[in-house]
Design a protein around this motif. Structure first.
Motif, PDB file in Angstrom:
ATOM      1  N   ALA A 408      99.024  33.645 -12.318  1.00  0.00           N
ATOM      2  CA  ALA A 408      99.560  32.571 -11.490  1.00  0.00           C
ATOM      3  C   ALA A 408     100.089  31.427 -12.342  1.00  0.00           C
ATOM      4  O   ALA A 408     101.120  30.815 -12.016  1.00  0.00           O
ATOM      5  CB  ALA A 408      98.483  32.067 -10.535  1.00  0.00           C
ATOM      6  N   ASP A 409      99.408  31.117 -13.449  1.00  0.00           N
ATOM      7  CA  ASP A 409      99.873  30.051 -14.346  1.00  0.00           C
ATOM      8  C   ASP A 409     101.193  30.425 -15.012  1.00  0.00           C
ATOM      9  O   ASP A 409     102.006  29.548 -15.325  1.00  0.00           O
ATOM     10  CB  ASP A 409      98.818  29.782 -15.430  1.00  0.00           C
ATOM     11  CG  ASP A 409      97.586  29.096 -14.864  1.00  0.00           C
ATOM     12  OD1 ASP A 409      97.705  28.454 -13.802  1.00  0.00           O
ATOM     13  OD2 ASP A 409      96.507  29.213 -15.495  1.00  0.00           O
ATOM     14  N   ALA A 410     101.396  31.722 -15.223  1.00  0.00           N
ATOM     15  CA  ALA A 410     102.585  32.160 -15.944  1.00  0.00           C
ATOM     16  C   ALA A 410     103.799  32.303 -15.037  1.00  0.00           C
ATOM     17  O   ALA A 410     104.939  32.164 -15.501  1.00  0.00           O
ATOM     18  CB  ALA A 410     102.312  33.495 -16.650  1.00  0.00           C
ATOM     19  N   ILE A 411     103.577  32.582 -13.760  1.00  0.00           N
ATOM     20  CA  ILE A 411     104.687  32.794 -12.828  1.00  0.00           C
ATOM     21  C   ILE A 411     105.062  31.457 -12.196  1.00  0.00           C
ATOM     22  O   ILE A 411     104.268  30.855 -11.502  1.00  0.00           O
ATOM     23  CB  ILE A 411     104.319  33.808 -11.738  1.00  0.00           C
ATOM     24  CG1 ILE A 411     103.865  35.127 -12.370  1.00  0.00           C
ATOM     25  CG2 ILE A 411     105.493  34.030 -10.799  1.00  0.00           C
ATOM     26  CD1 ILE A 411     104.927  35.852 -13.151  1.00  0.00           C
ATOM     27  N   GLY A 412     106.266  31.006 -12.435  1.00  0.00           N
ATOM     28  CA  GLY A 412     106.711  29.744 -11.856  1.00  0.00           C
ATOM     29  C   GLY A 412     106.974  29.872 -10.376  1.00  0.00           C
ATOM     30  O   GLY A 412     107.248  30.962  -9.858  1.00  0.00           O
ATOM     31  N   PRO A 413     106.879  28.782  -9.620  1.00  0.00           N
ATOM     32  CA  PRO A 413     107.140  28.827  -8.172  1.00  0.00           C
ATOM     33  C   PRO A 413     108.584  29.204  -7.876  1.00  0.00           C
ATOM     34  O   PRO A 413     109.516  28.794  -8.578  1.00  0.00           O
ATOM     35  CB  PRO A 413     106.827  27.398  -7.709  1.00  0.00           C
ATOM     36  CG  PRO A 413     106.987  26.558  -8.936  1.00  0.00           C
ATOM     37  CD  PRO A 413     106.576  27.426 -10.084  1.00  0.00           C
ATOM     38  N   GLY A 414     108.754  30.016  -6.834  1.00  0.00           N
ATOM     39  CA  GLY A 414     110.110  30.378  -6.415  1.00  0.00           C
ATOM     40  C   GLY A 414     110.815  31.312  -7.371  1.00  0.00           C
ATOM     41  O   GLY A 414     112.047  31.365  -7.386  1.00  0.00           O
ATOM     42  N   SER A 434     103.493  29.607 -18.990  1.00  0.00           N
ATOM     43  CA  SER A 434     102.053  29.347 -18.915  1.00  0.00           C
ATOM     44  C   SER A 434     101.593  28.414 -20.029  1.00  0.00           C
ATOM     45  O   SER A 434     100.546  27.775 -19.916  1.00  0.00           O
ATOM     46  CB  SER A 434     101.282  30.665 -18.985  1.00  0.00           C
ATOM     47  OG  SER A 434     101.413  31.273 -20.262  1.00  0.00           O
ATOM     48  N   LEU A 435     102.397  28.336 -21.116  1.00  0.00           N
ATOM     49  CA  LEU A 435     102.053  27.465 -22.242  1.00  0.00           C
ATOM     50  C   LEU A 435     102.871  26.172 -22.242  1.00  0.00           C
ATOM     51  O   LEU A 435     102.937  25.472 -23.247  1.00  0.00           O
ATOM     52  CB  LEU A 435     102.306  28.207 -23.568  1.00  0.00           C
ATOM     53  CG  LEU A 435     101.504  29.497 -23.777  1.00  0.00           C
ATOM     54  CD1 LEU A 435     101.972  30.214 -25.039  1.00  0.00           C
ATOM     55  CD2 LEU A 435     100.008  29.206 -23.849  1.00  0.00           C
ATOM     56  N   ARG A 436     103.458  25.860 -21.079  1.00  0.00           N
ATOM     57  CA  ARG A 436     104.409  24.744 -21.034  1.00  0.00           C
ATOM     58  C   ARG A 436     103.777  23.391 -21.363  1.00  0.00           C
ATOM     59  O   ARG A 436     104.481  22.478 -21.808  1.00  0.00           O
ATOM     60  CB  ARG A 436     105.045  24.673 -19.641  1.00  0.00           C
ATOM     61  CG  ARG A 436     104.060  24.474 -18.509  1.00  0.00           C
ATOM     62  CD  ARG A 436     104.729  24.719 -17.156  1.00  0.00           C
ATOM     63  NE  ARG A 436     103.812  24.590 -16.029  1.00  0.00           N
ATOM     64  CZ  ARG A 436     102.996  25.534 -15.615  1.00  0.00           C
ATOM     65  NH1 ARG A 436     102.993  26.694 -16.253  1.00  0.00           N
ATOM     66  NH2 ARG A 436     102.201  25.331 -14.584  1.00  0.00           N
ATOM     67  N   ASP A 437     102.475  23.255 -21.171  1.00  0.00           N
ATOM     68  CA  ASP A 437     101.822  21.973 -21.461  1.00  0.00           C
ATOM     69  C   ASP A 437     101.250  21.922 -22.877  1.00  0.00           C
ATOM     70  O   ASP A 437     100.669  20.899 -23.267  1.00  0.00           O
ATOM     71  CB  ASP A 437     100.701  21.719 -20.450  1.00  0.00           C
ATOM     72  CG  ASP A 437     101.240  21.536 -19.042  1.00  0.00           C
ATOM     73  OD1 ASP A 437     102.348  20.974 -18.907  1.00  0.00           O
ATOM     74  OD2 ASP A 437     100.561  21.963 -18.089  1.00  0.00           O
ATOM     75  N   ASP A 438     101.432  22.986 -23.629  1.00  0.00           N
ATOM     76  CA  ASP A 438     100.914  23.036 -24.997  1.00  0.00           C
ATOM     77  C   ASP A 438     101.859  22.267 -25.913  1.00  0.00           C
ATOM     78  O   ASP A 438     103.051  22.590 -26.023  1.00  0.00           O
ATOM     79  CB  ASP A 438     100.783  24.486 -25.454  1.00  0.00           C
ATOM     80  CG  ASP A 438      99.959  24.625 -26.727  1.00  0.00           C
ATOM     81  OD1 ASP A 438     100.098  23.767 -27.631  1.00  0.00           O
ATOM     82  OD2 ASP A 438      99.182  25.594 -26.816  1.00  0.00           O
ATOM     83  N   VAL A 439     101.366  21.259 -26.589  1.00  0.00           N
ATOM     84  CA  VAL A 439     102.211  20.421 -27.432  1.00  0.00           C
ATOM     85  C   VAL A 439     102.815  21.217 -28.586  1.00  0.00           C
ATOM     86  O   VAL A 439     103.894  20.884 -29.109  1.00  0.00           O
ATOM     87  CB  VAL A 439     101.393  19.223 -27.963  1.00  0.00           C
ATOM     88  CG1 VAL A 439     100.337  19.678 -28.953  1.00  0.00           C
ATOM     89  CG2 VAL A 439     102.306  18.176 -28.594  1.00  0.00           C
ATOM     90  N   ARG A 440     102.174  22.315 -28.977  1.00  0.00           N
ATOM     91  CA  ARG A 440     102.713  23.133 -30.070  1.00  0.00           C
ATOM     92  C   ARG A 440     104.001  23.826 -29.649  1.00  0.00           C
ATOM     93  O   ARG A 440     104.924  23.983 -30.451  1.00  0.00           O
ATOM     94  CB  ARG A 440     101.677  24.156 -30.518  1.00  0.00           C
ATOM     95  CG  ARG A 440     100.464  23.548 -31.205  1.00  0.00           C
ATOM     96  CD  ARG A 440      99.365  24.561 -31.413  1.00  0.00           C
ATOM     97  NE  ARG A 440      98.825  25.043 -30.148  1.00  0.00           N
ATOM     98  CZ  ARG A 440      97.833  25.926 -30.056  1.00  0.00           C
ATOM     99  NH1 ARG A 440      97.306  26.436 -31.164  1.00  0.00           N
ATOM    100  NH2 ARG A 440      97.390  26.313 -28.872  1.00  0.00           N
ATOM    101  N   VAL A 524     112.202  27.139 -19.634  1.00  0.00           N
ATOM    102  CA  VAL A 524     111.035  27.085 -18.758  1.00  0.00           C
ATOM    103  C   VAL A 524     110.393  25.707 -18.755  1.00  0.00           C
ATOM    104  O   VAL A 524     109.675  25.341 -17.817  1.00  0.00           O
ATOM    105  CB  VAL A 524     109.985  28.156 -19.141  1.00  0.00           C
ATOM    106  CG1 VAL A 524     110.575  29.541 -19.050  1.00  0.00           C
ATOM    107  CG2 VAL A 524     109.399  27.904 -20.521  1.00  0.00           C
ATOM    108  N   LEU A 525     110.673  24.918 -19.806  1.00  0.00           N
ATOM    109  CA  LEU A 525     110.172  23.548 -19.820  1.00  0.00           C
ATOM    110  C   LEU A 525     111.009  22.620 -18.949  1.00  0.00           C
ATOM    111  O   LEU A 525     110.693  21.441 -18.813  1.00  0.00           O
ATOM    112  CB  LEU A 525     110.141  22.998 -21.254  1.00  0.00           C
ATOM    113  CG  LEU A 525     109.068  23.571 -22.181  1.00  0.00           C
ATOM    114  CD1 LEU A 525     109.294  23.112 -23.611  1.00  0.00           C
ATOM    115  CD2 LEU A 525     107.685  23.161 -21.709  1.00  0.00           C
TER     116      LEU A 525
END
Length: 537
Positions: A408-414, A434-440, A524-525
């Motif tokens: 669910a974290d990896a699949i974006g809405p819509g 799913s890693l979009r909030d990772d600063v790296r 994706v970001l």
């Protein structure tokens, strides 16, 4: 001594002086003595209400065994606490017919070898009973104040049930009309498996109109209502090795049931969903002390576990505050109609958990597909239905739920029109999402594409789109140039500019892979065609 029992009375000096001997009903000495009644009548039942300790010299007792049995039947039918017979005037020893009749009716029969003054017995016992009743009234006031305080501050139902368990020292269960144990609380460590085979055991105990003992296990049961209609009931289970239920426990359970009835009028009445959510969260984080505890809790809510395939599902959805119902409420209403056994609850504000119990021989995909299409048709396409791998043991649900959450974290809405998603649907874009909030990840995008994006912003160019098409075409310049509508010479010129800005050789497969990951991450970001914000900011 909050309440006198037959055993308590026998220990009083005024009775002990008569050298009492229990001739029958030895296992019923814990009966509560509500009053003491002295009578020499052959048919005293019309003067009794139940709970009395009957004192007699036996003078009117008939010699006919049939009539003597009828005398005992009268006392047993009205529910007296026990029968005390003083020897010496009528009997030198208790007649066998009387002993046999009392044993058959499980009625305590106490024989006094010496004479006692019945007036002293009644005065002593009645004084103790009145003191106990006064103490009960004071205790009732304290209990009433406690539950009133909980009601006024809008306490959750779990707090009411826990208070009842703490006050009585016994396990207390709140269940709904279909015998699902919504809340179970114990005072201290649980004694045995309270919820073992709960629905089956619960159905053997009828619901009285007010708090009273019920069923073969001697449960104390009190109804809980919702706006004048029966909603469920509150049940107190006596300890196996403890004393039987007394007036104080009955009073406490009545007060708790009344408070829960008021809570349904003034609070949020979605107690079944709260119970489902609690069990799902406990499974997700595995807060159970044993597999048995987890199984009993799930089965007490109607979820079969043995011989079934358990399929965890996670549904991410937008705010549905303006809708007629929530995703969780919709599923809770629709799944039982379709015959699907499941737990449905909120895992967080915008995430619903669903644990399906399906026959092992049946396929889970059609069920989940129906759920997904129904939700998309009802709430729109902006939700994500993620499915973890099916398992056969409840202890494996935690790991499967975790995988569903990762999906669910990896699949974006819509994203697409699929009714549900599984692990195999996660590609590079989904992984990076799913890693979009990772600063790296953000820093990597900035390092790879920062200069190019800034150049586009400064000069109004579109080199990022040129790079994207080139990477999509796997380095085929002719195909990429056609897609962007440029001549080959103009396209080559743009590629040279990109190489100069980024310091990369676009002919290198390794460099193209690095840039492809960076461009996908940028998309994706939410920065496609825009400016990448440096991670340091």
């Amino acid at each position: 001594m909050p309440f006198l029992t037959v055993a308590d009375v026998l220990r009083l000096p005024v009775i002990a002086a008569g050298l009492p001997r229990v001739a029958a009903g030895e296992h019923q000495l814990s009966r509560t003595v509500r009053w003491v009644h002295v009578t020499e009548l052959l048919d005293p039942a019309s003067f009794l209400e139940g709970g009395e300790l009957v004192l007699t010299t036996g003078m009117p007792h008939p010699a006919d065994p049939t009539q003597l049995r009828g005398y005992v039947d009268q006392l047993a039918d009205v529910g007296v606490a026990g029968l005390v017979v003083e020897l010496g005037r009528r009997y030198q020893h208790a007649p066998q017919e009387l002993v046999t009749a009392c044993r058959e009716r499980d009625l305590p029969l106490i024989v006094l070898a010496r004479g006692v003054r019945f007036i002293e017995v009644t005065q002593t016992v009645h004084a103790l009973i009145l003191d106990a009743q006064g103490e009960l009234l004071r205790r009732a006031q304290q209990v009433r104040e406690l539950f009133t305080s909980l009601t006024l501050r809008g306490a959750d139902p779990e707090e009411f049930v826990q208070a009842a368990a703490d006050l009585t020292g016994c396990p207390v269960v709140l269940e709904n009309l279909i015998h699902h144990a919504v809340i179970c609380r114990t005072a201290g460590p649980p004694e045995g498996q309270v919820l073992e085979a709960w629905p089956r055991r619960s159905r053997t105990a009828p619901t009285p109109d007010r708090a009273a003992a019920s069923g073969p296990e001697g449960w104390l049961v009190a109804p809980v209502e919702d706006r004048g209609r029966r909603w469920g009931r509150l049940i107190m289970l006596p300890h196996v090795s403890g004393p039987p239920i007394g007036p104080e426990q009955t009073m406490i359970l009545e007060q708790a049931a009344t408070a829960l009835t008021l809570a349904r009028l003034t609070g949020r009445p979605e107690w079944d969903r709260r119970a489902h959510s609690s069990v799902l969260l406990d499974l997700l984080h595995w807060r159970y002390r044993s597999r048995t505890e987890a199984r009993l809790r799930a089965e007490a809510l109607g979820l079969p576990t043995t011989g079934h395939r358990l399929v965890p599902v996670v549904i991410d959805h937008a705010d549905t505050a303006d809708a007629d119902t929530t995703v969780t409420g919709h599923l809770a209403a629709e799944l039982p109609i379709s015959g699907v056994k499941a737990l449905v609850g909120d895992l967080s504000e915008h995430r619903t958990g669903l644990l399906l119990a399906l026959a092992r021989a049946s396929a889970w995909q059609p069920v989940v597909e129906r759920v997904g299409r129904d939700l998309r048709g009802t709430f729109g396409e902006g939700l994500v239905v993620a499915v973890g791998p099916g398992v056969t043991e409840l202890s494996q649900v935690t790991r499967s739920f975790r995988e569903a959450e990762q999906i669910a974290d990896a699949i974006g809405p819509g994203t697409g029109d699929r009714p549900f998603h599984v692990a195999s649907d996660i590609g590079l874009p989904e992984l990076l999402y799913s890693l979009r909030d990772d600063v790296r990840v953000q820093r990597y995008v900035e390092q790879q594409l920062g200069r190019l994006v800034q150049h586009d912003a400064r000069h109004g160019s579109d080199l990022l789109s040129t790079l994207r098409e080139y990477l999509v075409a796997a380095g085929n310049k002719s195909i990429a140039a056609k897609h962007v509508g440029l001549s080959r010479q103009a396209f080559y010129q743009r590629l040279r500019t990109i190489e100069r800005l980024l310091g990369n050789d676009l002919e290198s497969g390794a460099h193209r892979t690095q840039l492809h990951v960076a461009v996908t991450a940028l998309d994706v970001l939410g920065g496609a065609g825009g400016t990448v914000r440096p991670a340091s900011l």
